[in-house]
Design a protein around this motif. Structure first.
Motif, PDB file in Angstrom:
ATOM      1  N   TYR A  70      -7.349   2.871   2.963  1.00 51.40           N
ATOM      2  CA  TYR A  70      -5.976   2.723   2.478  1.00 51.40           C
ATOM      3  C   TYR A  70      -5.184   3.999   2.740  1.00 51.40           C
ATOM      4  O   TYR A  70      -4.022   3.958   3.161  1.00 51.40           O
ATOM      5  CB  TYR A  70      -5.994   2.389   0.986  1.00 51.40           C
ATOM      6  CG  TYR A  70      -4.678   1.873   0.460  1.00 51.40           C
ATOM      7  CD1 TYR A  70      -4.040   0.789   1.061  1.00 51.40           C
ATOM      8  CD2 TYR A  70      -4.065   2.455  -0.644  1.00 51.40           C
ATOM      9  CE1 TYR A  70      -2.836   0.308   0.588  1.00 51.40           C
ATOM     10  CE2 TYR A  70      -2.861   1.980  -1.138  1.00 51.40           C
ATOM     11  CZ  TYR A  70      -2.263   0.904  -0.519  1.00 51.40           C
ATOM     12  OH  TYR A  70      -1.064   0.435  -0.993  1.00 51.40           O
ATOM     13  N   GLY A  71      -5.788   5.158   2.483  1.00 52.39           N
ATOM     14  CA  GLY A  71      -5.237   6.432   2.923  1.00 52.39           C
ATOM     15  C   GLY A  71      -3.985   6.912   2.232  1.00 52.39           C
ATOM     16  O   GLY A  71      -3.294   7.783   2.757  1.00 52.39           O
ATOM     17  N   LEU A  72      -3.678   6.405   1.040  1.00 50.91           N
ATOM     18  CA  LEU A  72      -2.423   6.806   0.388  1.00 50.91           C
ATOM     19  C   LEU A  72      -2.546   8.137  -0.330  1.00 50.91           C
ATOM     20  O   LEU A  72      -1.621   8.953  -0.304  1.00 50.91           O
ATOM     21  CB  LEU A  72      -1.985   5.710  -0.605  1.00 50.91           C
ATOM     22  CG  LEU A  72      -0.661   5.965  -1.337  1.00 50.91           C
ATOM     23  CD1 LEU A  72       0.500   6.002  -0.345  1.00 50.91           C
ATOM     24  CD2 LEU A  72      -0.416   4.893  -2.387  1.00 50.91           C
ATOM     25  N   GLN A  73      -3.694   8.382  -0.972  1.00 50.84           N
ATOM     26  CA  GLN A  73      -3.853   9.586  -1.790  1.00 50.84           C
ATOM     27  C   GLN A  73      -4.903  10.508  -1.168  1.00 50.84           C
ATOM     28  O   GLN A  73      -6.100  10.227  -1.249  1.00 50.84           O
ATOM     29  CB  GLN A  73      -4.259   9.218  -3.219  1.00 50.84           C
ATOM     30  CG  GLN A  73      -3.216   8.422  -3.969  1.00 50.84           C
ATOM     31  CD  GLN A  73      -3.598   8.183  -5.419  1.00 50.84           C
ATOM     32  OE1 GLN A  73      -4.570   8.714  -5.929  1.00 50.84           O
ATOM     33  NE2 GLN A  73      -2.806   7.383  -6.106  1.00 50.84           N
TER      34      GLN A  73
ATOM     35  N   VAL B 208       6.152   4.852  -1.835  1.00 45.24           N
ATOM     36  CA  VAL B 208       6.087   3.798  -0.817  1.00 45.24           C
ATOM     37  C   VAL B 208       4.624   3.585  -0.473  1.00 45.24           C
ATOM     38  O   VAL B 208       3.949   4.513  -0.034  1.00 45.24           O
ATOM     39  CB  VAL B 208       6.904   4.168   0.433  1.00 45.24           C
ATOM     40  CG1 VAL B 208       6.722   3.106   1.518  1.00 45.24           C
ATOM     41  CG2 VAL B 208       8.382   4.310   0.085  1.00 45.24           C
ATOM     42  N   GLU B 209       4.140   2.354  -0.657  1.00 46.12           N
ATOM     43  CA  GLU B 209       2.706   2.097  -0.550  1.00 46.12           C
ATOM     44  C   GLU B 209       2.313   1.342   0.707  1.00 46.12           C
ATOM     45  O   GLU B 209       1.140   1.343   1.085  1.00 46.12           O
ATOM     46  CB  GLU B 209       2.242   1.340  -1.799  1.00 46.12           C
ATOM     47  CG  GLU B 209       2.460   2.174  -3.061  1.00 46.12           C
ATOM     48  CD  GLU B 209       2.097   1.423  -4.329  1.00 46.12           C
ATOM     49  OE1 GLU B 209       2.100   0.178  -4.298  1.00 46.12           O
ATOM     50  OE2 GLU B 209       1.825   2.077  -5.336  1.00 46.12           O
ATOM     51  N   SER B 210       3.246   0.675   1.366  1.00 46.74           N
ATOM     52  CA  SER B 210       2.949  -0.044   2.604  1.00 46.74           C
ATOM     53  C   SER B 210       3.398   0.778   3.795  1.00 46.74           C
ATOM     54  O   SER B 210       4.531   1.265   3.837  1.00 46.74           O
ATOM     55  CB  SER B 210       3.655  -1.408   2.621  1.00 46.74           C
ATOM     56  OG  SER B 210       3.133  -2.258   1.626  1.00 46.74           O
ATOM     57  N   ALA B 211       2.499   0.937   4.762  1.00 47.68           N
ATOM     58  CA  ALA B 211       2.833   1.679   5.980  1.00 47.68           C
ATOM     59  C   ALA B 211       3.459   0.735   7.000  1.00 47.68           C
ATOM     60  O   ALA B 211       3.252  -0.486   6.956  1.00 47.68           O
ATOM     61  CB  ALA B 211       1.587   2.318   6.560  1.00 47.68           C
ATOM     62  N   PHE B 212       4.241   1.283   7.928  1.00 45.50           N
ATOM     63  CA  PHE B 212       4.845   0.476   8.979  1.00 45.50           C
ATOM     64  C   PHE B 212       3.737  -0.188   9.802  1.00 45.50           C
ATOM     65  O   PHE B 212       2.742   0.452  10.171  1.00 45.50           O
ATOM     66  CB  PHE B 212       5.714   1.339   9.885  1.00 45.50           C
ATOM     67  CG  PHE B 212       6.862   2.008   9.167  1.00 45.50           C
ATOM     68  CD1 PHE B 212       7.245   1.613   7.904  1.00 45.50           C
ATOM     69  CD2 PHE B 212       7.565   3.049   9.763  1.00 45.50           C
ATOM     70  CE1 PHE B 212       8.291   2.216   7.239  1.00 45.50           C
ATOM     71  CE2 PHE B 212       8.616   3.667   9.123  1.00 45.50           C
ATOM     72  CZ  PHE B 212       8.984   3.248   7.852  1.00 45.50           C
ATOM     73  N   GLY B 213       3.930  -1.467  10.070  1.00 43.16           N
ATOM     74  CA  GLY B 213       2.909  -2.248  10.761  1.00 43.16           C
ATOM     75  C   GLY B 213       2.069  -3.081   9.820  1.00 43.16           C
ATOM     76  O   GLY B 213       1.279  -3.913  10.275  1.00 43.16           O
ATOM     77  N   ALA B 214       2.242  -2.869   8.505  1.00 44.39           N
ATOM     78  CA  ALA B 214       1.473  -3.638   7.526  1.00 44.39           C
ATOM     79  C   ALA B 214       1.923  -5.095   7.521  1.00 44.39           C
ATOM     80  O   ALA B 214       3.102  -5.406   7.679  1.00 44.39           O
ATOM     81  CB  ALA B 214       1.643  -3.032   6.136  1.00 44.39           C
ATOM     82  N   SER B 215       0.981  -5.976   7.307  1.00 42.72           N
ATOM     83  CA  SER B 215       1.276  -7.407   7.207  1.00 42.72           C
ATOM     84  C   SER B 215       1.538  -7.742   5.747  1.00 42.72           C
ATOM     85  O   SER B 215       0.720  -7.455   4.874  1.00 42.72           O
ATOM     86  CB  SER B 215       0.092  -8.217   7.738  1.00 42.72           C
ATOM     87  OG  SER B 215       0.336  -9.600   7.612  1.00 42.72           O
ATOM     88  N   LEU B 216       2.696  -8.345   5.473  1.00 46.01           N
ATOM     89  CA  LEU B 216       3.097  -8.673   4.110  1.00 46.01           C
ATOM     90  C   LEU B 216       2.869 -10.153   3.860  1.00 46.01           C
ATOM     91  O   LEU B 216       3.328 -11.002   4.618  1.00 46.01           O
ATOM     92  CB  LEU B 216       4.575  -8.332   3.893  1.00 46.01           C
ATOM     93  CG  LEU B 216       4.969  -6.884   4.210  1.00 46.01           C
ATOM     94  CD1 LEU B 216       6.465  -6.689   3.994  1.00 46.01           C
ATOM     95  CD2 LEU B 216       4.176  -5.905   3.363  1.00 46.01           C
ATOM     96  N   SER B 217       2.165 -10.461   2.772  1.00 45.57           N
ATOM     97  CA  SER B 217       1.825 -11.836   2.439  1.00 45.57           C
ATOM     98  C   SER B 217       2.949 -12.486   1.652  1.00 45.57           C
ATOM     99  O   SER B 217       3.748 -11.825   0.986  1.00 45.57           O
ATOM    100  CB  SER B 217       0.530 -11.859   1.621  1.00 45.57           C
ATOM    101  OG  SER B 217       0.295 -13.139   1.079  1.00 45.57           O
ATOM    102  N   SER B 218       2.964 -13.804   1.675  1.00 48.48           N
ATOM    103  CA  SER B 218       3.946 -14.541   0.882  1.00 48.48           C
ATOM    104  C   SER B 218       3.459 -14.771  -0.539  1.00 48.48           C
ATOM    105  O   SER B 218       4.244 -15.067  -1.433  1.00 48.48           O
ATOM    106  CB  SER B 218       4.229 -15.901   1.530  1.00 48.48           C
ATOM    107  OG  SER B 218       3.038 -16.663   1.619  1.00 48.48           O
TER     108      SER B 218
ATOM    109  N   VAL C  90     -15.886  11.739  -5.072  1.00 50.12           N
ATOM    110  CA  VAL C  90     -16.570  10.674  -4.340  1.00 50.12           C
ATOM    111  C   VAL C  90     -15.522   9.638  -3.932  1.00 50.12           C
ATOM    112  O   VAL C  90     -14.836   9.065  -4.784  1.00 50.12           O
ATOM    113  CB  VAL C  90     -17.662  10.022  -5.206  1.00 50.12           C
ATOM    114  CG1 VAL C  90     -18.422   8.981  -4.381  1.00 50.12           C
ATOM    115  CG2 VAL C  90     -18.619  11.077  -5.740  1.00 50.12           C
ATOM    116  N   VAL C  91     -15.388   9.405  -2.626  1.00 50.39           N
ATOM    117  CA  VAL C  91     -14.344   8.528  -2.109  1.00 50.39           C
ATOM    118  C   VAL C  91     -14.985   7.320  -1.423  1.00 50.39           C
ATOM    119  O   VAL C  91     -15.810   7.472  -0.524  1.00 50.39           O
ATOM    120  CB  VAL C  91     -13.424   9.265  -1.117  1.00 50.39           C
ATOM    121  CG1 VAL C  91     -12.252   8.386  -0.723  1.00 50.39           C
ATOM    122  CG2 VAL C  91     -12.926  10.575  -1.717  1.00 50.39           C
ATOM    123  N   GLY C  92     -14.605   6.126  -1.872  1.00 52.18           N
ATOM    124  CA  GLY C  92     -15.137   4.907  -1.292  1.00 52.18           C
ATOM    125  C   GLY C  92     -14.449   4.530  -0.003  1.00 52.18           C
ATOM    126  O   GLY C  92     -13.366   5.032   0.334  1.00 52.18           O
ATOM    127  N   ALA C  93     -15.063   3.611   0.730  1.00 45.35           N
ATOM    128  CA  ALA C  93     -14.535   3.201   2.035  1.00 45.35           C
ATOM    129  C   ALA C  93     -13.149   2.585   1.902  1.00 45.35           C
ATOM    130  O   ALA C  93     -12.251   2.851   2.719  1.00 45.35           O
ATOM    131  CB  ALA C  93     -15.496   2.218   2.692  1.00 45.35           C
TER     132      ALA C  93
END
Length: 442
Positions: free
Chosen positions: A40-43, A364-374, A32-35
């Motif tokens: 996120y699409g990593l696994q 590597v968990e962040s995909a290119f185009g991801a917004s990185l917070s401070s 069962v996979v949640g939204a």
């Protein structure tokens, strides 16, 4: 001759190591996979497994609806398993309805509600912080002073230290209350916990029929709260049961007593404790009835040869795991690789990093185009994680620092801010390309 039917397990959420164990042991899995996890699409879910899509895996209504729509509601499940902190109680409730094995819902609750958890552990004689429940963080009511000289404020059933803060006086508590009220936070019931100083240890292991059949101890580089407050990269390393037998002699009895008090019978656990180096004592921190996050699975498998995903699956099915511990002499640990605020354009690949000395695994968990917070805000903020082996803790820490510098030098991150700042960044990174708005020349 009648063939023995395959075991059937309902898995709430995607844990690649549990699904790997399903494949290795010929267990049929309905996943069962949640939204949120889909987005996120990593696994990914391995091919051949049944996938049911729901809004949330922690909603019994959503999961039951998906089972009925797919025709699986009448199937005989042998177990319900989840590694999702938010779906622990749901797994127990669904199992009771389906006639399957899983963690008991009330036991799951003791592993979720930090105030109930600590009270039960204290009643069993294990040192643990005192707690005070704030029913609604948006409204402190008649609370005019802190119940403890120094406290930690956290959601009563949170995860990854999200929304967790140090509180030294009632003014700070009121400021946090106003902040959360202004943000219209969904989580409203909080706990104030007595602050416990010391080094922060971890214990990860496997239980069967109420007995701890495997336990791996380790420590955080600095306590999680310090990591968040100072915006440091989190790191862990594993204690060696041979060279650091003293840690196991001190820690294992506390771990066993706490788990007995909480009533966990089967599966895996992730526990945190505080070690007072001056007195040589341990204080219970908190415990989850799932494997730990970060690179806990990889650290344990690299150091001890133990597959926690298999322990979790077998716990759900009631099977005794076949554990053969093989301790490696190297120091094993994992660390986060952070970034800078902005938009991620590029970072080194797992293949590039795996070629470096001592690196055994990279995620590597962040995909290119991801917004990185401070803002760090929790122990889940990073671009990547890396598992490293070295000859000693000192060598491990040197390698961590070298990797962080190496990684940072190769990051391509567009800064946050006005367009003029982006233009300056563009000129710096592509000096041969002229994008100025010049007058037209005939």
């Amino acid at each position: 001759m009648t063939a023995i039917p395959r075991s059937l397990v309902l898995v709430l959420g995607v844990d690649k190591y549990v699904l790997d164990a399903c494949e290795r042991h010929d267990v049929e899995a309905v996943v069962v996979v949640g939204a949120g996890q889909r987005d996120y699409g990593l696994q990914p879910v391995p091919e051949g497994m049944t996938v049911l899509r729901v809004d949330s895996v922690s909603s019994p209504e959503a999961v039951l609806g998906a089972l009925h729509r797919s025709g699986y509601a009448e199937r005989r499940f042998d177990g319900v398993q989840t590694s999702d902190e938010w779906a622990m109680v749901t797994a127990g409730m669904l199992a009771a309805h389906l006639g399957a094995r899983a963690i008991d819902p009330v036991t799951a609750l003791y592993f979720r509600d930090k105030t109930l958890q600590k009270r039960r552990v204290r009643e069993a004689g294990v040192p643990a912080a005192r707690t005070h429940v704030i029913e609604d963080i948006h409204d402190l009511g008649d609370l005019t002073e802190l119940p403890f000289a120094r406290a930690v404020l956290k959601p009563i059933a949170g995860a990854a230290a999200a929304m967790t803060s140090m509180v030294g006086d009632i003014g700070r508590l009121r400021a946090l209350s106003a902040k959360y009220r202004g943000e219209h936070t969904g989580q409203r019931t909080f706990a104030l916990e007595e602050y416990i100083p010391g080094d922060e240890w971890v214990a990860d292991g496997v239980l069967h029929d109420g007995e701890v059949v495997f336990c791996a101890l380790g420590r955080y580089g600095v306590p999680c709260m310090t990591t968040i407050d100072r915006e440091l990269p989190l790191w862990l390393r594993r204690f060696d049961p041979n060279d650091e037998a003293w840690a196991y002699e001190l820690g294992e009895p506390v771990v066993r007593r706490a788990l007995t008090a909480l009533g966990l019978r089967d599966g895996v656990f992730h526990m945190e404790l505080f070690h007072d180096a001056e007195t040589g004592t341990l204080t219970f921190g908190e415990c989850a009835a799932r494997r730990g996050g970060a690179l806990v699975h990889e650290e344990v498998q690299a150091k001890f040869g133990v597959h926690l995903g298999e322990g979790a699956l077998f716990g759900a099915l009631g099977r005794k795991p076949e554990i053969e511990v093989k301790v490696r002499p190297e120091t094993i640990g994992g660390t986060y690789l952070m970034g800078r605020p902005g938009t991620l354009f590029h970072c080194p690949s797992p293949k590039d990093m795996s070629a470096l000395d001592g690196v055994e695994y990279v995620r590597v968990e962040s995909a290119f185009g991801a917004s990185l917070s401070s803002a760090v805000g929790s122990t889940n903020v990073r671009i990547a994680q890396v598992l490293v082996s070295a000859s000693s803790e000192e060598a491990l820490l040197r390698r961590f620092e070298e990797l962080r510098v190496w990684f940072d030098e190769r990051l391509l991150i567009a800064p946050s801010g006005p367009m003029s700042g982006l233009r300056a960044w563009q000129r710096e990174n592509w000096p041969d390309a002229d994008y100025r708005d010049l007058p037209w020349q005939s």
